[in-house]
Design a protein around this motif. Sequence first.
Motif, PDB file in Angstrom:
ATOM      1  N   LEU A  49       0.679  -1.198  -0.058  1.00 35.15           N
ATOM      2  CA  LEU A  49       0.011   0.032  -0.080  1.00 35.15           C
ATOM      3  C   LEU A  49       0.789   1.428  -0.027  1.00 35.15           C
ATOM      4  CD1 LEU A  49      -2.856   1.126   0.155  1.00 35.15           C
ATOM      5  CD2 LEU A  49      -2.778   1.207   2.579  1.00 35.15           C
ATOM      6  N   PRO A  50       1.774   1.575   0.948  1.00 38.03           N
ATOM      7  CA  PRO A  50       2.670   2.854   0.615  1.00 38.03           C
ATOM      8  C   PRO A  50       3.353   2.927  -0.344  1.00 38.03           C
ATOM      9  CG  PRO A  50       3.182   1.303   2.694  1.00 38.03           C
ATOM     10  CD  PRO A  50       2.250   0.728   2.113  1.00 38.03           C
ATOM     11  N   LEU A  51       3.942   1.765  -1.062  1.00 43.14           N
ATOM     12  CA  LEU A  51       4.715   1.972  -2.347  1.00 43.14           C
ATOM     13  C   LEU A  51       3.569   1.886  -3.480  1.00 43.14           C
ATOM     14  CD1 LEU A  51       7.338  -0.913  -2.357  1.00 43.14           C
ATOM     15  CD2 LEU A  51       7.710   1.442  -2.224  1.00 43.14           C
ATOM     16  N   SER A  52       2.450   1.766  -3.406  1.00 46.85           N
ATOM     17  CA  SER A  52       1.347   1.942  -4.318  1.00 46.85           C
ATOM     18  C   SER A  52       1.060   3.289  -4.438  1.00 46.85           C
ATOM     19  CB  SER A  52       0.229   1.111  -4.248  1.00 46.85           C
ATOM     20  OG  SER A  52      -0.685   0.989  -5.149  1.00 46.85           O
ATOM     21  N   VAL A  53       0.644   3.747  -3.270  1.00 52.99           N
ATOM     22  CA  VAL A  53       0.174   5.350  -3.131  1.00 52.99           C
ATOM     23  C   VAL A  53       1.245   6.346  -3.465  1.00 52.99           C
ATOM     24  CG1 VAL A  53      -0.663   6.893  -1.314  1.00 52.99           C
ATOM     25  CG2 VAL A  53      -1.523   4.500  -1.379  1.00 52.99           C
ATOM     26  N   GLY A  54       2.510   6.161  -2.826  1.00 50.89           N
ATOM     27  CA  GLY A  54       3.709   6.758  -3.276  1.00 50.89           C
ATOM     28  C   GLY A  54       4.017   6.834  -4.672  1.00 50.89           C
ATOM     29  N   SER A  55       3.719   5.948  -5.471  1.00 48.69           N
ATOM     30  CA  SER A  55       4.155   5.572  -6.857  1.00 48.69           C
ATOM     31  C   SER A  55       3.253   6.520  -7.429  1.00 48.69           C
ATOM     32  CB  SER A  55       4.492   4.529  -7.415  1.00 48.69           C
ATOM     33  OG  SER A  55       3.095   3.688  -7.248  1.00 48.69           O
ATOM     34  N   MET A  56       1.783   6.392  -7.175  1.00 48.35           N
ATOM     35  CA  MET A  56       0.808   7.021  -7.937  1.00 48.35           C
ATOM     36  C   MET A  56       1.156   8.510  -7.526  1.00 48.35           C
ATOM     37  SD  MET A  56      -2.224   4.554  -7.038  1.00 48.35           S
ATOM     38  CE  MET A  56      -3.577   5.587  -7.539  1.00 48.35           C
TER      39      MET A  56
END
Length: 155
Positions: A49-56
Motif C-alpha cells: 500500500l505505501p509503495l502503491s500510493v507513493g508511486s501514484m
Amino acid sequence: MEQKDGAAHGSAALEGERKCPLGDRHIHRDDVRQVWKECQNESFWYRALPLSVGSMAVTWGLIYNGIWKASKRFGPFPKMAVAGILGYAVGKASYVRTCQSKFQALGLGFGPGFGPGPRRFGPVHSNGSGHRFCPHVCDECKKEDQTAPAEKVQN
C-alpha cells in the motif's frame, strides 16, 4: 482371509519404505495459516500500500508539473493506475524474504522444490505413485546402502 493377506502385504510394503527424518517434524496447520495471514496482512499494510500510493503520488506530481504528459483521451489515470499496480507488485515482492524467515522460524525449511518455481510436468522425485517424497537420505541409510547392496537388488 483376503483382507488379512492384503493387510499383511500393505504393512510389509510400509515397513520396506523409508521415512524421511526431516519430514517427522510436527507443525500445526493453524500455525502455518496464522503466519500466512500475518505475511499477507503485513506485506499489504507495510509495503504494498505505501509503495502503491507513493508511486501514484509521484506519477501525479510528474504529470502535474508537465514532466510527463497526460493522455488526451483518459487524462492522468492510466499512468497513475500502472504506477499503482507496479508499486503494489514491488511492495508484495519485497516482503518475500521476511515471510520466508517467518516460515523458517516456524520450522519449515526452504530448499529445492519448496514454494513457487519452475515446474516440471509429471511426477518429480516420485516413486511412481505420483506422490512426492523427500530426496533426503540420512547417514544411517547411506551406511546401510553401502553395506548391503546385494540385499537391495534381491528385494
